[in-house]
Design an enzyme around this catalytic site. Sequence first.
Site, PDB file in Angstrom:
ATOM      1  N   ASP A   1      -3.278  -0.663   0.201  1.00 24.42           N
ATOM      2  CA  ASP A   1      -2.575  -0.843   1.481  1.00 24.42           C
ATOM      3  C   ASP A   1      -2.979  -0.549   3.153  1.00 24.42           C
ATOM      4  O   ASP A   1      -3.072   0.166   2.893  1.00 24.42           O
ATOM      5  CB  ASP A   1      -0.949  -1.076   1.857  1.00 24.42           C
ATOM      6  CG  ASP A   1       0.047  -2.588   2.411  1.00 24.42           C
ATOM      7  OD1 ASP A   1      -1.278  -2.765   3.504  1.00 24.42           O
ATOM      8  OD2 ASP A   1       0.838  -2.336   2.312  1.00 24.42           O
TER       9      ASP A   1
ATOM     10  N   ASP B   1       3.463 -10.174   5.472  1.00 27.39           N
ATOM     11  CA  ASP B   1       4.575  -9.904   4.175  1.00 27.39           C
ATOM     12  C   ASP B   1       5.744 -10.877   4.637  1.00 27.39           C
ATOM     13  O   ASP B   1       5.636 -11.661   5.618  1.00 27.39           O
ATOM     14  CB  ASP B   1       4.905  -8.357   4.797  1.00 27.39           C
ATOM     15  CG  ASP B   1       4.913  -7.252   4.265  1.00 27.39           C
ATOM     16  OD1 ASP B   1       3.568  -7.017   3.745  1.00 27.39           O
ATOM     17  OD2 ASP B   1       5.474  -6.177   4.289  1.00 27.39           O
TER      18      ASP B   1
END
Length: 508
Positions: A273, A334
Amino acid sequence: MSRALFAAAALVGTCLSAAPALAKSAYDGVWLFDEGQPKLGPNPGVTMMEVASKGGKITGSVTTQWYGPVEMQDPHVENGVLRFTARNINDREHPTRDWSVTLEAGKAHLKGQIWESEVDGFGRPGTAKDAKARAFRFTALPALGAPIPKTLAATPPMGWSSWNKFAEHIDDKTVRAMADAMVSTGLRDAGYTYVNIDDGWQGKRDPNGVLQPNAKFPDMKALTDYVHSKGLKIGIYSSQGPRTCAGYEGSYGHVQQDAKTYAEWGFDYLKYDLCSGEWFYADADTVQRSYHEMGAALQATGRDFIFSLCEYGRFDVGRWGRDVGGQLWRTTGDITDDYPTMAKIGFDKNGNPDWAGPHGWNDPDMLEVGNGGMSADEYRTHMTLWAMSAAPLMMGHDLRETSPETLAMLTNRRVIAIDQDARGVQGKAVRKDGATEVWAKPLADGRVALALFNRGDAAVSLAITAQDAGLREITQVQDAWSGATSPRPATAYAIPARGAALIVLSGK
């Protein structure tokens, strides 16, 4: 020396001695910010401020755990307050933010903001030795290497990930329970293979720099062995930045070391990430190189890893995701458990279909099915969209609390088969009319999956034609959700508000 020259020299000396010394600002020096101040951490984790002035010009920086030194731009003292701007990230409307420092009772009161993090804390005076101890250790980013060949993920990966339900509140016991539930519910047999630990497992590094798990994960090797014993595989999470999204230890400066650790523990999957790494790797070149660095490190371990690139769809990641060793790459930010966010991602942010195919998949993020924020019709749309998009199917709910209805949705073999089709085509819209959309996805056996979507707030009736599927005529129709078959399509399909139908057509 003549009397005249002596007098001239004396005059010069007088003028020189009368000139005031170049003043330093009251803020000059090292200021140390200690843990325990809520608005200093964990993001961005301010540890130190350094200020110097010369000739009336002030320079300085604020050192953070997330972003290293944040340089002061245009620092100046105004009405006794040190003011400056600093680079900001992830906020197009505010490429910089205003900061200020005041002196209060011998301490430096620092206030500012980076992205969503407000900084407001007090620093005490420090020394040059303190500054050296708290200095950020930069690491060099290697040049982009050759493409990394991989033959994993012939179809989109399927499994479960901890983040959507548990965020950073995940532990060994819960991961084991999820593995047990994958087996007992039949999810494993339906094709869900990976049990993935997202952020929140990391502890500190030992004196040799080897990252240790935190107290919630007492024995990573024992955990991976347990999951493997269930006929499953297991994944882990990191960031190429100094800190992960939840503020835990990232892989910055320890990429090869961390890859080796994950392999020794027995992991099969890594989600990587960008998070705090986006401060250091802010353009297409450095982002690509940072992912290649980890992709090459995973390859060097000799263990097969699914490599999940999470950089939010920046820089046309699907063009180069395979080259850095990736099998899936996020196309967006997200997901959250609500219809507007899911629909925006699924319909509009699911990646270029030309980039998807065997061994490389657009990833619109994890499934929210079962978390309770959407209706049954909305979750059916969610599952239909992801199947038509050839998206990875990573569940995100508590598997121990899977209702029969949710389980039936997640294990529908016909819907899963559309997602997992060997041809690997990502479906796309072939017709749009107001709030309705018809999508087509050619399948390996010559059939075509059609999805009928209603994005509106009222039920609609929607008809289809052979041309929607690229066929001259239709010889059989199967409802993927119910399994019912018929020789021809219905005159019209009733699609509820925010709902979907999914059918598979045979023809010629």
